[in-house]
Design a protein around this motif. Structure first.
Motif, PDB file in Angstrom:
ATOM      1  N   UNK A  87      -1.785  37.096 -74.134  1.00  0.00           N
ATOM      2  CA  UNK A  87      -1.645  36.052 -75.143  1.00  0.00           C
ATOM      3  C   UNK A  87      -2.430  36.403 -76.404  1.00  0.00           C
ATOM      4  N   UNK A 115      -6.752  43.392 -67.742  1.00  0.00           N
ATOM      5  CA  UNK A 115      -6.228  42.465 -66.737  1.00  0.00           C
ATOM      6  C   UNK A 115      -4.701  42.549 -66.676  1.00  0.00           C
ATOM      7  N   UNK A 150       8.801  34.858 -72.618  1.00  0.00           N
ATOM      8  CA  UNK A 150       8.039  34.905 -71.369  1.00  0.00           C
ATOM      9  C   UNK A 150       8.197  33.626 -70.561  1.00  0.00           C
ATOM     10  N   UNK A 151       9.053  32.712 -71.027  1.00  0.00           N
ATOM     11  CA  UNK A 151       9.303  31.492 -70.272  1.00  0.00           C
ATOM     12  C   UNK A 151       8.227  30.440 -70.412  1.00  0.00           C
ATOM     13  N   UNK A 152       7.340  30.643 -71.379  1.00  0.00           N
ATOM     14  CA  UNK A 152       6.230  29.705 -71.539  1.00  0.00           C
ATOM     15  C   UNK A 152       6.657  28.463 -72.318  1.00  0.00           C
ATOM     16  N   UNK A 156       1.646  39.552 -69.509  1.00  0.00           N
ATOM     17  CA  UNK A 156       1.654  38.946 -70.839  1.00  0.00           C
ATOM     18  C   UNK A 156       0.234  38.867 -71.369  1.00  0.00           C
ATOM     19  N   UNK A 199       6.385  41.712 -65.129  1.00  0.00           N
ATOM     20  CA  UNK A 199       5.918  41.742 -66.506  1.00  0.00           C
ATOM     21  C   UNK A 199       4.539  41.079 -66.645  1.00  0.00           C
ATOM     22  N   UNK A 231      -5.712  39.545 -62.551  1.00  0.00           N
ATOM     23  CA  UNK A 231      -4.363  40.060 -62.774  1.00  0.00           C
ATOM     24  C   UNK A 231      -3.715  40.622 -61.514  1.00  0.00           C
ATOM     25  N   UNK A 245      -7.240  34.172 -75.536  1.00  0.00           N
ATOM     26  CA  UNK A 245      -7.440  33.745 -74.154  1.00  0.00           C
ATOM     27  C   UNK A 245      -8.854  33.224 -73.957  1.00  0.00           C
ATOM     28  N   UNK A 246      -9.004  31.911 -73.945  1.00  0.00           N
ATOM     29  CA  UNK A 246     -10.310  31.365 -73.614  1.00  0.00           C
ATOM     30  C   UNK A 246     -10.540  31.486 -72.111  1.00  0.00           C
ATOM     31  N   UNK A 247     -11.776  31.505 -71.693  1.00  0.00           N
ATOM     32  CA  UNK A 247     -12.064  31.591 -70.260  1.00  0.00           C
ATOM     33  C   UNK A 247     -13.018  30.452 -69.899  1.00  0.00           C
ATOM     34  N   UNK A 270      -8.965  41.567 -71.490  1.00  0.00           N
ATOM     35  CA  UNK A 270      -7.711  40.873 -71.184  1.00  0.00           C
ATOM     36  C   UNK A 270      -6.559  41.870 -71.047  1.00  0.00           C
TER      37      UNK A 270
END
Ligand SMILES: Nc1ncnc2c1ncn2[C@@H]1O[C@H](COP(=O)(O)OP(=O)(O)OP(=O)(O)O)[C@@H](O)[C@H]1O
Ligand SMILES: [Mg+2]
Lengths: 261, 355
Positions: free
Chosen positions: A80, A143, A48-50, A78, A76, A98, A83-85, A140
């Motif tokens: 994770x 989203x 994903x390029x992260x 993703x 695309x 999103x 995911x903390x918010x 998530x």
């Protein structure tokens, strides 16, 4: 198509992925399985390029390392592993994150549909931080679904990258979420999912890539990867795969099975 | 997964309330502005002030000077500084994904303060010609450069291979703040009595003594920074999910962070330069708004600007009436009002702040 060639990833001086090849296609669910710390999330982060990586990743013609974030975001989504918010957003507000700018006008309809898809209708006004772990995970997913709702747009397939999408879910919602992935692929989109549950993998995946210690032990149809010998070697424990035609494939740790009998 | 039709208003969607609140805050700001124009030691009344807005010629020359050369620039300055501080606070908090982050926290205010204090204490050592050149602007200019330099150092320290680590930046900001505080302490030691009084007064913050030239010195930078803010809103929203998820949504995260840092440095530098250390506006205002209409930055930034400006005007009115004819520095007023209020927020919201 997603084509990853000779992917290496280093964290500091430690090599986490050793020249990994990985391929995924629109219309298919490709599962990545392997033990804890084997490099599944790391591979996902490269795809994903992260994460910075050596090698080449191409997604529907885009070179991931060079592509603009908004171009990738258009094709695309993703999910994770966690995911903390940071702030007290409501469920609706999280799902709306999103949406790209363009679809904002019609967003209420899409948000509602995405929430309904993950079985969270009626949760719109709840605070995300006050939801249970499994509910948060499904918000998530909603989203991510809202971001790439149509599996194919203007003839271009879109992609879902899901890192352990069912890790916090009960059995009913596991099936529901895997069915979402299945439907997305059946409608022409591509799905790459990191999985721990080998039984769900056997049911829902078209292809399985097995990772161990940063190496791909194989990528092929489930029946060719989910085998006693390969799994026992990768997971370093005795695993038995039952493939009786009547009952379908199910996979059990060998020792536990023995003790139970 | 086909039809996308606009459905009815969703329960958790607070954007309508947020928009309505903007209207309300605009009215509040209008009232605060009139109050600010109509209050002061000279006794020009609110009615006269309101009437003067329509027919300026009915006022005596003295009243006209009070209104247009003393109170009006002071009011405009209050609006600019209040908006700058509140929006910077909101942007910082979004950037750091922490409702407690504040321009003061990353050392921008401390750096600006150090610049100002250096100018106050060492300014006397300058040759007379240099002092005359800068004149009135010596302290503001030094404060601006102090804040700017701190931001640059902070940025260098916390950025590696083009990526800023938010945690490193927070910690580096604390270290830089402590360092600036230490140097300030040394400077205070060598200051004489008159300088010490200036330091104390400046340190507490004030919009008294606002002039059109001061306003014009601060306005371009603050306006530029405030005009940038709306473009950060969507990115800051996404950043609440973390840097990686924000990038996956399509946000150019590094560019967002660069812009946000520059925006904050500009707004805070200019505000601190002309008004000293006015605390709590940047942390109380966004916090209060988040409680009421949620953390969506598309509305939070505008509402912060409006409420910050209104709040600062009200605080300024209190500062010049409560011990009239003398004036209390406005920083004391915001601290006395904001400190306990913020503690109260903390007590009520402890759960949400544990992140
Ligand atoms: N940021 C990091 N810095 C250093 N090492 C890391 C980092 N992230 C992961 N690793 C290491 O890389 C290896 C692979 O991690 P990865 O997260 O890819 O595992 P995984 O297969 O997803 O495991 P799990 O099933 O537990 O999610 C692990 O040994 C881990 O300790
Ligand atoms: Mg993982």
């Amino acid at each position: 198509m997603l084509d990853a060639r000779q992917i290496t990833v280093d964290y500091g001086r430690t090599r986490i992925l050793h020249a990994v090849d990985f391929t995924a296609w629109p219309g298919r669910v490709v599962a990545i399985v392997g033990p804890n710390g084997s490099g599944k999330t790391t591979l996902m982060r490269a795809l994903t390029g992260e994460a910075e990586y050596g090698g080449q990743v191409t997604l529907s013609g885009h070179d991931i390392a060079a592509a603009k974030p908004w171009d990738l975001a258009a094709i695309r989504g993703v999910l994770p592993q966690a995911t903390p918010l940071a702030f007290p957003f409501t469920v609706v507000e999280v799902v709306r994150l999103g949406l790209s700018r363009g679809v904002a006008a019609a967003d209420t309809g899409l948000i509602g549909q995405a929430l309904a898809r993950v079985g969270l209708s009626g949760f719109e006004g709840r605070f995300y931080q006050e939801l249970s772990g499994g509910e948060q995970q499904r918000v998530q997913l909603a989203r991510v679904l809202a971001q790439v709702w149509q599996p194919v747009e203007n003839g271009t397939p879109r992609w879902l990258f899901l890192d352990e999408p069912v890790s916090a879910l009960d059995i009913g919602h596991q099936l529901q979420v895997m069915q979402i992935a299945r439907d997305y692929a059946d409608a022409g989109g591509g799905v790459v999912a990191v999985m721990h549950d080998l039984n769900l993998t056997a049911i829902f995946a078209d292809q399985v890539a097995l990772i161990s210690r940063g190496h791909i032990l194989g990528q092929a149809a489930p029946a060719d990867i989910l085998r006693d010998d390969l799994l026992s070697r990768a997971y370093d424990c005795a695993v038995r795969v039952n493939t009786a035609p009547a009952s379908g494939t199910f996979i059990l740790p060998h020792a536990a099975r023995m003790a139970a009998e | 997964m086909q039809d996308i039709e606009a459905a009815a208003h969703l329960p958790g969607d607070r954007s309508r309330q947020a928009r309505a609140l903007s209207g309300l805050l605009l009215v509040l700001l209008g009232f605060a502005a009139l109050l600010s124009l109509g209050t002061g030691a000279s006794g020009v009344s609110l009615g006269a002030a309101a009437k003067s807005l329509v027919t300026a010629q009915e006022l005596s020359p003295r009243d006209r000077i009070v209104l247009f050369d003393i109170r009006l620039p002071r009011m405009v300055m209050g609006v600019l500084v209040g908006a700058a501080l509140a929006v910077s606070g909101a942007v910082m908090q979004g950037l750091f994904r922490n409702p407690l982050a504040d321009p003061g926290l990353v050392g921008v205010s401390a750096g600006a303060g150090l610049g100002a204090i250096t100018a106050i204490v060492l300014g006397g050592l300058l040759p007379a010609s240099a002092a005359a050149l800068f004149g009135y602007y010596l302290v503001p200019v030094a404060a601006f450069f102090g804040g700017w330099a701190t931001t640059l150092i902070l940025y260098r320290v916390s950025t590696r291979r083009g990526r800023t680590s938010v945690a490193t930046m927070l910690l580096a900001g604390i270290a830089l703040g402590a360092l600036a505080g230490a140097v300030q302490g040394i400077l205070v030691y060598v200051a004489d009595d008159a300088q010490l009084r200036t330091l104390t007064f400046w340190g507490m913050g004030s919009v008294a003594g606002a002039t059109w030239s001061k306003v014009l010195a601060a306005a371009p930078l603050i306006c530029l920074a405030l005009a940038t803010a709306p473009f950060l809103a969507r990115g800051l929203n996404a950043l609440a999910l973390g840097e990686a998820a924000a990038a996956h949504i399509g946000i150019p995260v590094q560019r967002l962070k660069n812009t946000a840092i520059l925006m904050v440095a500009g707004a805070v530098g200019a505000a601190v330069a002309v008004s000293g250390g006015i605390g709590f506006v940047g942390i109380v205002v966004p916090h209060l708004l988040r409680l009421v209409v949620g953390p969506d930055h598309r509305f939070l930034l505008l509402n912060s600007a409006l409420l910050g400006a209104a709040l600062l005007l009200c605080a300024d009115v209190i500062s010049r009436t409560i011990i009239a004819p003398a004036e209390l520095p406005i920083g004391i007023v915001t601290a006395v009002l904001g400190g306990p209020f913020f503690l109260w927020i903390l007590l009520r919201q402890r759960g949400l702040l544990d992140m």
